[in-house]
Each structure stands twice: as C-alpha cells, then as structure tokens.
Design a protein around this motif. Structure first.
Motif, PDB file in Angstrom:
ATOM      1  N   VAL A  62      13.565  12.092  -0.519  1.00  0.00           N
ATOM      2  CA  VAL A  62      14.196  11.974  -1.922  1.00  0.00           C
ATOM      3  C   VAL A  62      15.817  12.325  -2.014  1.00  0.00           C
ATOM      4  CG1 VAL A  62      12.256  12.174  -2.992  1.00  0.00           C
ATOM      5  CG2 VAL A  62      13.473  14.175  -2.492  1.00  0.00           C
ATOM      6  N   HIS A  63      16.296  12.712  -1.024  1.00  0.00           N
ATOM      7  CA  HIS A  63      17.692  13.136  -0.838  1.00  0.00           C
ATOM      8  C   HIS A  63      18.282  12.894   0.345  1.00  0.00           C
ATOM      9  CE1 HIS A  63      17.038  16.880   1.475  1.00  0.00           C
ATOM     10  NE2 HIS A  63      16.037  17.044   0.798  1.00  0.00           N
ATOM     11  N   ASN A  64      19.690  12.548   0.560  1.00  0.00           N
ATOM     12  CA  ASN A  64      20.356  12.608   1.845  1.00  0.00           C
ATOM     13  C   ASN A  64      21.372  13.239   1.909  1.00  0.00           C
ATOM     14  OD1 ASN A  64      21.534  11.352   4.186  1.00  0.00           O
ATOM     15  ND2 ASN A  64      21.993   9.302   3.233  1.00  0.00           N
TER      16      ASN A  64
ATOM     17  N   GLU B 128      11.572   7.207  10.616  1.00  0.00           N
ATOM     18  CA  GLU B 128      11.292   5.987   9.907  1.00  0.00           C
ATOM     19  C   GLU B 128      11.370   6.337   8.478  1.00  0.00           C
ATOM     20  OE1 GLU B 128       7.568   4.206  11.198  1.00  0.00           O
ATOM     21  OE2 GLU B 128       7.378   5.609  13.088  1.00  0.00           O
ATOM     22  N   ARG B 129      12.537   6.973   7.973  1.00  0.00           N
ATOM     23  CA  ARG B 129      12.552   7.318   6.531  1.00  0.00           C
ATOM     24  C   ARG B 129      12.507   6.198   5.653  1.00  0.00           C
ATOM     25  NH1 ARG B 129      17.739   9.003   8.563  1.00  0.00           N
ATOM     26  NH2 ARG B 129      17.131  11.370   8.814  1.00  0.00           N
ATOM     27  N   GLU B 130      13.425   5.094   6.150  1.00  0.00           N
ATOM     28  CA  GLU B 130      13.551   3.934   5.093  1.00  0.00           C
ATOM     29  C   GLU B 130      12.206   3.455   4.819  1.00  0.00           C
ATOM     30  OE1 GLU B 130      16.150   3.206   3.452  1.00  0.00           O
ATOM     31  OE2 GLU B 130      17.213   4.869   4.161  1.00  0.00           O
ATOM     32  N   PHE B 131      11.328   3.159   6.063  1.00  0.00           N
ATOM     33  CA  PHE B 131      10.063   2.713   5.950  1.00  0.00           C
ATOM     34  C   PHE B 131       9.106   3.561   4.822  1.00  0.00           C
ATOM     35  CE2 PHE B 131       5.653   2.028   7.470  1.00  0.00           C
ATOM     36  CZ  PHE B 131       5.345   1.063   6.873  1.00  0.00           C
ATOM     37  N   ALA B 132       9.154   4.819   5.277  1.00  0.00           N
ATOM     38  CA  ALA B 132       8.452   6.103   4.504  1.00  0.00           C
ATOM     39  C   ALA B 132       8.787   5.665   3.027  1.00  0.00           C
ATOM     40  CB  ALA B 132       8.614   7.163   5.145  1.00  0.00           C
ATOM     41  N   ARG B 133       9.994   5.777   2.760  1.00  0.00           N
ATOM     42  CA  ARG B 133      10.621   5.505   1.259  1.00  0.00           C
ATOM     43  C   ARG B 133       9.614   4.362   0.775  1.00  0.00           C
ATOM     44  NH1 ARG B 133      16.570   7.055   2.807  1.00  0.00           N
ATOM     45  NH2 ARG B 133      16.507   9.166   2.527  1.00  0.00           N
TER      46      ARG B 133
ATOM     47  N   ALA C 284       8.783  -3.961  10.533  1.00  0.00           N
ATOM     48  CA  ALA C 284       9.086  -2.467  10.299  1.00  0.00           C
ATOM     49  C   ALA C 284      10.456  -2.185  10.458  1.00  0.00           C
ATOM     50  CB  ALA C 284       8.213  -1.711  11.170  1.00  0.00           C
ATOM     51  N   GLU C 285      10.946  -2.668  11.610  1.00  0.00           N
ATOM     52  CA  GLU C 285      12.416  -2.369  12.168  1.00  0.00           C
ATOM     53  C   GLU C 285      13.320  -2.811  11.078  1.00  0.00           C
ATOM     54  OE1 GLU C 285      15.694  -3.479  15.776  1.00  0.00           O
ATOM     55  OE2 GLU C 285      13.442  -3.938  15.936  1.00  0.00           O
ATOM     56  N   LEU C 286      13.221  -4.056  10.550  1.00  0.00           N
ATOM     57  CA  LEU C 286      14.241  -4.372   9.328  1.00  0.00           C
ATOM     58  C   LEU C 286      14.183  -3.828   8.195  1.00  0.00           C
ATOM     59  CD1 LEU C 286      13.610  -8.548  10.262  1.00  0.00           C
ATOM     60  CD2 LEU C 286      15.955  -6.798  10.672  1.00  0.00           C
ATOM     61  N   VAL C 287      12.787  -3.478   7.655  1.00  0.00           N
ATOM     62  CA  VAL C 287      12.717  -2.773   6.427  1.00  0.00           C
ATOM     63  C   VAL C 287      13.299  -1.480   6.871  1.00  0.00           C
ATOM     64  CG1 VAL C 287      11.085  -1.493   5.266  1.00  0.00           C
ATOM     65  CG2 VAL C 287      10.636  -3.885   5.707  1.00  0.00           C
ATOM     66  N   ALA C 288      13.158  -0.660   7.799  1.00  0.00           N
ATOM     67  CA  ALA C 288      13.808   0.545   8.094  1.00  0.00           C
ATOM     68  C   ALA C 288      15.409   0.379   8.061  1.00  0.00           C
ATOM     69  CB  ALA C 288      13.405   1.007   9.488  1.00  0.00           C
ATOM     70  N   GLN C 289      15.769  -0.665   8.366  1.00  0.00           N
ATOM     71  CA  GLN C 289      17.366  -0.914   8.498  1.00  0.00           C
ATOM     72  C   GLN C 289      17.880  -1.283   7.180  1.00  0.00           C
ATOM     73  OE1 GLN C 289      17.866  -3.884  11.453  1.00  0.00           O
ATOM     74  NE2 GLN C 289      17.740  -2.561  13.261  1.00  0.00           N
ATOM     75  N   ARG C 290      17.119  -2.150   6.466  1.00  0.00           N
ATOM     76  CA  ARG C 290      17.808  -2.745   5.212  1.00  0.00           C
ATOM     77  C   ARG C 290      17.129  -2.539   4.074  1.00  0.00           C
ATOM     78  NH1 ARG C 290      18.000  -9.129   7.388  1.00  0.00           N
ATOM     79  NH2 ARG C 290      18.913  -8.745   9.468  1.00  0.00           N
ATOM     80  N   GLY C 291      15.938  -1.959   3.895  1.00  0.00           N
ATOM     81  CA  GLY C 291      14.818  -1.674   2.824  1.00  0.00           C
ATOM     82  C   GLY C 291      13.947  -3.044   2.438  1.00  0.00           C
ATOM     83  N   TYR C 292      12.888  -2.899   1.764  1.00  0.00           N
ATOM     84  CA  TYR C 292      12.139  -3.991   1.817  1.00  0.00           C
ATOM     85  C   TYR C 292      12.405  -5.205   1.082  1.00  0.00           C
ATOM     86  CZ  TYR C 292       7.877  -6.179   0.043  1.00  0.00           C
ATOM     87  OH  TYR C 292       6.892  -7.211  -0.377  1.00  0.00           O
ATOM     88  N   HIS C 293      13.129  -4.896  -0.106  1.00  0.00           N
ATOM     89  CA  HIS C 293      13.443  -6.028  -0.763  1.00  0.00           C
ATOM     90  C   HIS C 293      14.622  -6.956  -0.306  1.00  0.00           C
ATOM     91  CE1 HIS C 293      10.666  -4.988  -4.052  1.00  0.00           C
ATOM     92  NE2 HIS C 293      11.256  -3.714  -3.923  1.00  0.00           N
ATOM     93  N   ALA C 294      15.313  -6.428   0.703  1.00  0.00           N
ATOM     94  CA  ALA C 294      16.624  -7.047   1.212  1.00  0.00           C
ATOM     95  C   ALA C 294      16.167  -7.730   2.606  1.00  0.00           C
ATOM     96  CB  ALA C 294      17.642  -6.010   1.661  1.00  0.00           C
ATOM     97  N   VAL C 295      14.870  -7.735   2.895  1.00  0.00           N
ATOM     98  CA  VAL C 295      14.339  -8.537   4.201  1.00  0.00           C
ATOM     99  C   VAL C 295      13.470  -9.626   3.726  1.00  0.00           C
ATOM    100  CG1 VAL C 295      12.887  -8.292   6.085  1.00  0.00           C
ATOM    101  CG2 VAL C 295      14.454  -6.494   5.423  1.00  0.00           C
ATOM    102  N   SER C 296      13.824 -10.775   4.101  1.00  0.00           N
ATOM    103  CA  SER C 296      13.113 -12.015   3.855  1.00  0.00           C
ATOM    104  C   SER C 296      12.142 -12.404   4.973  1.00  0.00           C
ATOM    105  CB  SER C 296      13.755 -13.292   3.514  1.00  0.00           C
ATOM    106  OG  SER C 296      14.489 -13.525   4.870  1.00  0.00           O
ATOM    107  N   MET C 297      11.122 -13.247   4.610  1.00  0.00           N
ATOM    108  CA  MET C 297      10.299 -13.617   5.930  1.00  0.00           C
ATOM    109  C   MET C 297      11.064 -14.379   6.852  1.00  0.00           C
ATOM    110  SD  MET C 297       7.088 -12.842   4.937  1.00  0.00           S
ATOM    111  CE  MET C 297       5.763 -13.674   5.132  1.00  0.00           C
TER     112      MET C 297
END
Length: 199
Positions: free
Chosen positions: A170-172, A105-110, A24-37
């Motif tokens: 949807v906006h920043n 948790e906006r990145e995770f919510a996105r 959750a922390e990594l996804v929030a920081q980097r986005g889902y697709h940028a995080v590996s197992m």
C-alpha cells in the motif's frame, strides 16, 4: 506413392502454463488493466485469439493466475512446515517466503487484493478457502512456538504478522528490495514474538 498431406499441427501441452507465466509477468510489469489478451499472446508467440482457446476472457485468466499463486504458496508452506522439526526456523522460513512473494511479485499481489472482490461469488469463496488453509498452518506453527496461545489469539497474531508484510503493498518508499525485505522480516518477527535474527 508419397503422402504429401500436411502434417497435423501439434498442440504444445505446456502452452496453458506458458500463457499463465506470461500473464503473471506482464501483470507484474504493467498492471492488470494495461495488459490485453493480445499482449499475453505476443509474449508466448501466439495470437490473442489463440489465448481465448484456453481462457474464455481476461477475468478467467486472472482467476487461474490467482489459483496458481495460492496453490504455489500452499505447496511451499506445506513443504516448510512438514519438513522442519525446528519450529522457530519453520516460522522464520514462512515469514521469508511471504516477504519474497509480496516484494518480488508486488504488482501481481496488488492486483489480487484489488480485483478479488470483482470475481464471481463462488470463485471468491473458493479462493478465500485457500487463504484460510494458508493461515491455519501458520496458526499451528505459532501455537507450537507458544502453547499458551489459544486458537483465536494465535490467529490474531498470524493476521497481524502477514498484515505487517503486506503493508508494502500500500505504499512505495523507493527502498531497495533487499533492504525492504530485511525490514519486513524484522517487523513480522517482532509482531509474532519470534526471537533471534532472521536469515
């Protein structure tokens, strides 16, 4: 005779939760697709291969994260609604909790709103069911606040209120989080017709 056999390695009973927290922390920081197992494992202090002992792939880990997040929102919501006799205060607190989730948790919510459509149909149905449970408690509180509303009207207001909060996804605008939260709370209270100031 001394037993020199190596001690069996003890499995950390909290490891799965630690993996989810790290993901959750990594996804929030980097986005889902940028995080590996491997990234997730490294954050916990284990190998990427060890993460696969708990989750078949990144998609199943993502699903577990969605479940974890929705379950937490449902638990918080139940505590707010069940323990407050002051209906306006309960609704303000529901709004504040939703605002905190969306902003903190906006990145995770996105990720949730982008990726949920790519899950297996059965998983989508289960998550949608939890979302409906979450909305229905809001509907109950809104109707307590304004008994003249029927369920359909109350549901429209609830979706509009939550939608006003989720507009931040949807906006920043580059606004400091505390100011953004205050504005989202004000907007949500205005949509639902909640009088008075927010906390």
């Amino acid at each position: 005779m001394t037993d020199t056999a190596p001690l069996a390695r003890r499995r950390d009973p909290d490891r799965k939760e630690k993996i989810l927290a790290a993901a959750a922390e990594l996804v929030a920081q980097r986005g889902y697709h940028a995080v590996s197992m491997a990234d997730i494992g490294a954050r916990v202090g284990i190998s990427g291969a060890a993460v696969y002992r708990h989750f078949d792939n990144k998609a199943t880990l993502l699903l577990a994260l969605f479940d974890r997040s929705l379950d937490r929102l449902l638990s918080d919501e139940s505590e707010i609604v069940d323990r407050r006799d002051d209906i306006p205060d309960a609704l303000r607190t529901l709004i504040e909790r939703q605002v905190d989730f969306v902003v903190d948790e906006r990145e995770f919510a996105r990720v949730y709103y982008r990726e949920v459509e790519h899950l297996q149909p059965d998983d989508q149905v289960r998550l949608r069911r939890k979302q409906r449970q979450y909305v229905e408690k809001w509907v109950h509180v809104v109707r307590e606040l304004d008994p003249s509303l029927d369920e359909s009207a109350a549901r429209v207001l609830v979706h509009a209120t939550i939608g006003a909060i989720q507009s931040a996804l949807v906006h920043n605008v580059g606004m400091p989080d505390d100011r953004l939260k205050a504005m989202l709370r004000r907007a949500a209270c205005a949509v639902v017709g909640l009088p008075g100031s927010v906390h």
